[in-house]
Design a protein around this motif. Structure first.
Motif, short mmCIF file in Angstrom:
data_model
loop_
_atom_site.label_atom_id
_atom_site.label_comp_id
_atom_site.label_asym_id
_atom_site.label_seq_id
_atom_site.Cartn_x
_atom_site.Cartn_y
_atom_site.Cartn_z
N TYR A 1 0.86 -1.18 0.00
CA TYR A 1 0.00 0.00 0.00
C TYR A 1 0.90 1.23 0.00
CZ TYR A 1 -3.39 3.56 1.29
OH TYR A 1 -4.17 4.69 1.31
N ASN A 2 0.91 1.96 -1.09
CA ASN A 2 1.73 3.16 -1.24
C ASN A 2 3.20 2.90 -0.89
OD1 ASN A 2 -0.52 4.56 -2.07
ND2 ASN A 2 -0.85 5.60 -0.11
N ASP B 1 5.79 2.81 -3.28
CA ASP B 1 6.60 3.02 -4.48
C ASP B 1 8.05 3.41 -4.17
OD1 ASP B 1 6.09 5.59 -3.60
OD2 ASP B 1 5.46 6.37 -5.55
N ASP C 1 -1.70 -5.22 -4.36
CA ASP C 1 -1.83 -3.79 -4.11
C ASP C 1 -3.21 -3.50 -3.55
OD1 ASP C 1 -0.66 -0.95 -4.72
OD2 ASP C 1 -2.76 -0.92 -5.37
N SER D 1 -3.45 1.41 -3.71
CA SER D 1 -2.44 2.46 -3.60
C SER D 1 -2.79 3.66 -4.48
CB SER D 1 -1.06 1.93 -4.01
OG SER D 1 -0.58 0.97 -3.10
N ASP E 1 -0.21 5.92 -5.12
CA ASP E 1 1.08 6.38 -5.63
C ASP E 1 1.47 5.52 -6.83
OD1 ASP E 1 1.80 3.99 -4.52
OD2 ASP E 1 3.31 4.80 -3.15
N THR F 1 3.08 2.65 -6.92
CA THR F 1 3.43 1.27 -6.55
C THR F 1 3.24 0.30 -7.72
OG1 THR F 1 2.94 1.58 -4.20
CG2 THR F 1 2.86 -0.66 -5.03
N ASN G 1 -9.01 0.37 -1.08
CA ASN G 1 -8.24 0.02 0.11
C ASN G 1 -9.12 -0.71 1.12
OD1 ASN G 1 -7.16 1.44 3.07
ND2 ASN G 1 -5.77 0.23 1.84
#
Length: 254
Positions: free
Chosen positions: A12-13, A15, A37, A40, A42, A44, A61
């Motif tokens: 999760y986020n 990257d 994932d 996310s 970002d 990622t 999420n």
């Protein structure tokens, strides 16, 4: 033929740290890397595609526990004999995968936990003192309830034998962080063997770090899991979460 080892990454986020984590995985000890994932926002997924990972994506999420459910389900579907959870936030040392799976390969354990407290250097590596004290307190309570003598239960670095994930009802667990303790209660209730190795950890801005309030809520939820597990084991209130799936039926002779 060597057992198939699958590393799962609940992301999760992540990257900024995913590439570092993946590049330090010992590729000769790992057959497949799966990234899930959890919505996310970002880059990622872009990084994961660049690395050529097998990727599964949640449409929003759902939470850390929900991420693990997908990780383990897909690892089993991929034919894993051993599943290792490695956080892509680079907090745990990915080079230690061979050490964390070795007790399983040697048939000395069914689950192996990478303990931040076993080596005695958690505070020196940056663990906040209040997290350290809370960890020690909760671990003491869990050892008493489970009848074990582990140094830590709250690590995110874990390895499972396939049969464990096939036997425990992990899909009935929470979608949140307390999933980690629910699955341990299930493992203990099913009679599987747990071992641990010492792992150093890193605390820095990009690594996940729960707030004091979130950690307090998490601790209370752990105590609730222990309460319901105790009632279950004493037969005072049965819960399907803590029943082994394989214990529900018997194969009759032909």
């Amino acid at each position: 033929m060597n057992p198939k080892v699958v590393v799962v990454m609940p992301a999760y986020n992540a990257d900024r740290t995913l590439r570092m984590t993946y590049e330090q995985l010992p590729k000769d000890a790992v057959n497949l890397v799966i990234l899930v994932d959890d919505g996310s926002t970002d880059a990622t997924l872009d990084v994961a595609r660049q690395l050529g990972l097998e990727i599964f994506v949640h449409n929003r999420n759902y939470g850390y526990g929900a991420n693990q459910k997908t990780c383990y389900t897909e690892a089993l579907r991929a034919g894993a004999a051993v599943v290792v959870m490695v956080h892509p936030d680079y907090q745990y040392d990915p080079t230690l995968v061979p050490q964390i799976i070795q007790p399983i390969l040697d048939d000395q354990a069914d689950v192996v936990l990478g303990s931040r407290l076993k080596g005695g250097g958690a505070l020196a590596h940056g663990m906040p003192w209040w997290k350290y004290l809370a960890n020690r307190f909760l671990t003491g309570v869990e050892n008493r309830v489970f009848g074990l003598h582990l140094s830590e239960y709250h690590t995110g670095y874990r390895a499972f034998r396939r049969e464990v994930l096939e036997s425990v009802n992990f899909t009935a667990n929470s979608d949140k962080f307390v999933f980690d303790q629910e699955i341990i209660a299930q493992v203990v209730g099913a009679g599987f063997r747990i071992a641990e190795i010492a792992v150093p950890t890193r605390y820095f801005a990009e690594a996940s770090s729960a707030s004091f309030v979130a950690s307090t809520v998490y601790g209370l939820r752990i105590l609730a899991v222990l309460f319901w597990y105790t009632l279950h084991r004493r037969g005072l209130r049965r819960s399907r979460r803590f029943d082994s799936l394989r214990a529900r039926y018997t194969r009759l002779p032909s």
